[in-house]
Design a protein around this motif. Structure first.
Motif, PDB file in Angstrom:
ATOM      1  N   ALA A   1     -34.642 -16.232  18.733  1.00  0.00           N
ATOM      2  CA  ALA A   1     -34.388 -15.742  16.724  1.00  0.00           C
ATOM      3  C   ALA A   1     -32.827 -15.380  17.639  1.00  0.00           C
ATOM      4  O   ALA A   1     -31.992 -16.243  17.076  1.00  0.00           O
ATOM      5  N   ALA A   2     -32.473 -14.443  18.765  1.00  0.00           N
ATOM      6  CA  ALA A   2     -31.166 -13.982  19.170  1.00  0.00           C
ATOM      7  C   ALA A   2     -30.614 -15.153  19.672  1.00  0.00           C
ATOM      8  O   ALA A   2     -29.485 -15.146  18.546  1.00  0.00           O
TER       9      ALA A   2
ATOM     10  N   TYR B   1     -33.095 -15.319  10.219  1.00  0.00           N
ATOM     11  CA  TYR B   1     -33.920 -16.443  10.793  1.00  0.00           C
ATOM     12  C   TYR B   1     -35.145 -16.610  10.350  1.00  0.00           C
ATOM     13  O   TYR B   1     -36.160 -16.202   9.756  1.00  0.00           O
TER      14      TYR B   1
ATOM     15  N   MET C   1     -37.982 -13.141  19.360  1.00  0.00           N
ATOM     16  CA  MET C   1     -37.223 -12.322  19.154  1.00  0.00           C
ATOM     17  C   MET C   1     -35.998 -13.094  20.617  1.00  0.00           C
ATOM     18  O   MET C   1     -35.158 -13.414  19.545  1.00  0.00           O
TER      19      MET C   1
ATOM     20  N   ILE D   1     -30.539 -11.029  11.776  1.00  0.00           N
ATOM     21  CA  ILE D   1     -32.205 -12.102  12.177  1.00  0.00           C
ATOM     22  C   ILE D   1     -33.056 -11.556  10.990  1.00  0.00           C
ATOM     23  O   ILE D   1     -33.712 -12.882  11.144  1.00  0.00           O
TER      24      ILE D   1
ATOM     25  N   LYS E   1     -27.673  -9.575  18.014  1.00  0.00           N
ATOM     26  CA  LYS E   1     -28.893  -9.122  17.809  1.00  0.00           C
ATOM     27  C   LYS E   1     -28.736  -7.781  17.604  1.00  0.00           C
ATOM     28  O   LYS E   1     -30.053  -7.538  17.544  1.00  0.00           O
TER      29      LYS E   1
ATOM     30  N   LEU F   1     -34.788  -5.197  18.189  1.00  0.00           N
ATOM     31  CA  LEU F   1     -36.058  -6.785  18.923  1.00  0.00           C
ATOM     32  C   LEU F   1     -37.157  -6.632  19.374  1.00  0.00           C
ATOM     33  O   LEU F   1     -37.670  -6.902  19.548  1.00  0.00           O
TER      34      LEU F   1
ATOM     35  N   LEU G   1     -29.263 -17.560  15.937  1.00  0.00           N
ATOM     36  CA  LEU G   1     -28.547 -16.773  15.524  1.00  0.00           C
ATOM     37  C   LEU G   1     -27.009 -16.050  16.158  1.00  0.00           C
ATOM     38  O   LEU G   1     -25.792 -16.412  15.457  1.00  0.00           O
TER      39      LEU G   1
END
Length: 544
Positions: A285-286, A301, A282, A297, A292, A270, A289
């Motif tokens: 995104a983590a 994502y 990032m 992702i 990691k 990431l 969702l």
């Protein structure tokens, strides 16, 4: 040639200008003459894959993407275009080639134009086949059917919108392998000092193919592709120095930035993807969702800014690592150049690079090549090497550099930079510019004949005054001139006159006797019409 026509078929983050003056090496022209060779190379990849590391794992869902980018980097040259689905990278419709024109001796421009036209025609045919258009040819319908069948998938309704072309990069990768040998050993040392995995040393293959002159249309610069705004956080960037253009200085900046991002994200895949997409993106995104896992992702994502380039950045990196570590298989006969060796030297004043080169007896171009972070204005003598800036000199030349610096005449070693020009950027005011360059608004107005301080515009060139005036370029001297000036400085000079404050009881005669001179000399030195002096009067005592 400047590959302007190829931008549509290159990854967004790789759309950089590659001019005819490619740094450090001429453009390689090794071309693949047979599709069979490409198949043979990519077909053997499975047995040559590097085992994924703990820091940079390869999720099963990204394996097709990694194989695709290995095909781009090691399977096809820039005279070929790969036609594919931009989500399912294992769906490859075929390739379009201009190798026949290249083999026939066509010019670069003709090859570029023909390749683009052929690619556009093929893309249109594939889109028509995917949407069931009757105008689609049997050839294009067959390409679509075979591509999806080979991937074990069925095209969905959005497939026609995802057809994409990707330029091959094999010839550029071969040249980059050669250039990279000069820098990778030291880059790995820099990464280790900063606690960053050494695989990151191969990131410039993705960013620029180790072209330190690379410029993107969004303003990213250098082998590591820093934007000016981000670069200022980790590198020196001003009118005299732009460390983005220095592969090794920029490597240190990239290492510090990646380490900082990793400490926030705690996942190297990431952090690395954040190098392209932004670390904040990032982390978002983590959080969204709840994982990691870079594979999840990339697959799930969705964001307006998380496009093709960001989704594929990590897969490209893994492909590069595998190719480089198995380069003898992918690029037989292509060897990295020897490590760059040099000594370093630091001056305590501002000085001309041309003066140092003359007294060191090396071409000024040699010093400029060793120090690409110095601007062209420093290289041509318009600006000076900044005080305290460490430059590279040829290996074994450090002591000679110290001696040469010592011979530069004192009057040519300044405490401030020379005057220079500055181009106004968005957000600038005269006050901000004055503060940045340690001058005043009034001085800027005077140097540029500005009647009002609020009347500047983007793109305007302003003259930045130096402390020694509004600045002409320092006169370029010959070696003989420099040696003559240095000799004059070291020659013995007459002692300067000293002064004496008259005390009670003093007479000119007594003072003259005590100081080893004459009454007449004292009267002449002080323009006295008679011998009368007063207590507290300051007299000049002439030297012998």
């Amino acid at each position: 040639m400047t590959l302007m026509l190829s931008f549509l078929s290159m990854p967004a983050h790789s759309r950089t200008h590659y001019g005819t003056d490619r740094p450090l090496s001429n453009l390689l022209t090794r071309l693949v003459a047979s599709v069979c060779l490409v198949v043979a190379v990519t077909g053997s990849a499975a047995s040559q894959q590097t085992v994924p590391s703990a820091d940079f794992p390869l999720p099963a869902s990204l394996e097709p993407a990694v194989e695709f980018w290995k095909l781009v980097f090691a399977g096809h040259t820039s005279d070929e275009v790969i036609l594919h689905d931009d989500r399912h990278l294992d769906v490859v419709y075929g390739t379009v080639s201009a190798l026949d024109l290249r083999a026939g001796g066509a010019s670069d421009v003709k090859v570029e134009v023909a390749r683009r036209k052929r690619a556009e025609k093929a893309l249109l045919g594939i889109r028509r086949a995917l949407q069931g258009d009757r105008r689609a040819s049997a050839e294009h319908r067959e390409m679509v059917e075979k591509a999806w069948a080979a991937a074990g998938k069925t095209p969905d309704s959005g497939a026609r919108h995802r057809v994409r072309s990707q330029l091959g990069l094999k010839n550029r990768f071969a040249e980059a392998i050669e250039i990279s040998g000069m820098f990778i050993p030291e880059i790995k040392e820099i990464l280790e000092r900063n606690g960053v995995p050494t695989e990151v040393a191969y990131l410039p293959f993705v960013e620029s193919m180790f072209n330190y002159k690379a410029r993107s249309k969004v303003g990213a610069s250098g082998a590591w592709q820093f934007t000016r705004a981000t670069g200022r956080l980790f590198l020196r960037i001003d009118e005299a120095v732009d460390e983005r253009s220095d592969v090794l200085h920029a490597a240190d900046g990239a290492a510090r930035m990646l380490r900082k991002d990793y400490e926030r994200i705690e996942a190297w895949p990431l952090a690395l993807t954040g190098y392209n997409h932004g670390a904040a993106g990032m982390r978002r995104a983590a959080r969204r969702l709840g994982t990691k896992d870079i594979g999840v992702i990339v697959r799930k994502y969705r964001s307006r800014t998380f496009g093709f380039a960001s989704r594929n950045f990590y897969a490209e990196f893994l492909a590069v690592v595998q190719i480089y570590q198995n380069r003898e298989r992918y690029f037989p006969g292509v060897e990295p150049r020897p490590r760059l060796r040099y000594d370093e030297f630091t001056g305590d004043r501002y000085y001309s690079l041309l003066d140092l080169a003359l007294l060191l007896d090396v071409p000024s171009e040699t010093l400029a090549d060793l120090n690409p972070g110095l601007s062209r204005l420093v290289a041509n003598g318009t600006l000076l090497v900044p005080k305290g800036y460490t430059i590279r000199v040829p290996q074994g030349a450090r002591q000679a550099s110290l001696a040469a610096y010592g011979k530069i005449p004192t009057q040519r070693k300044l405490s401030r930079q020379l005057a220079f020009e500055y181009r106004v950027r968005s957000g600038d005011t005269l006050g901000k510019i004055a503060a940045r360059h340690r001058t005043s608004v009034r001085a800027l107005q005077s140097a540029n004949n500005l009647p009002r301080a609020d009347r500047i515009y983007i793109g305007q060139r302003l003259r930045i005054p130096s402390s020694s005036g509004f600045g002409k370029r320092m006169e370029t001297l010959t070696l003989a001139d420099l040696e003559k000036a240095a000799a004059a400085e070291s020659a013995p000079t007459l002692a300067e006159d000293k002064t004496y404050r008259v005390r009670s009881g003093d007479t000119l005669g007594r003072i003259a006797e005590r100081e080893g001179t004459t009454v007449r000399a004292l009267m002449a030195a002080n323009r006295l019409g008679n011998t009368i002096i007063r207590v507290g009067q300051v007299l000049r005592i002439p030297s012998s």
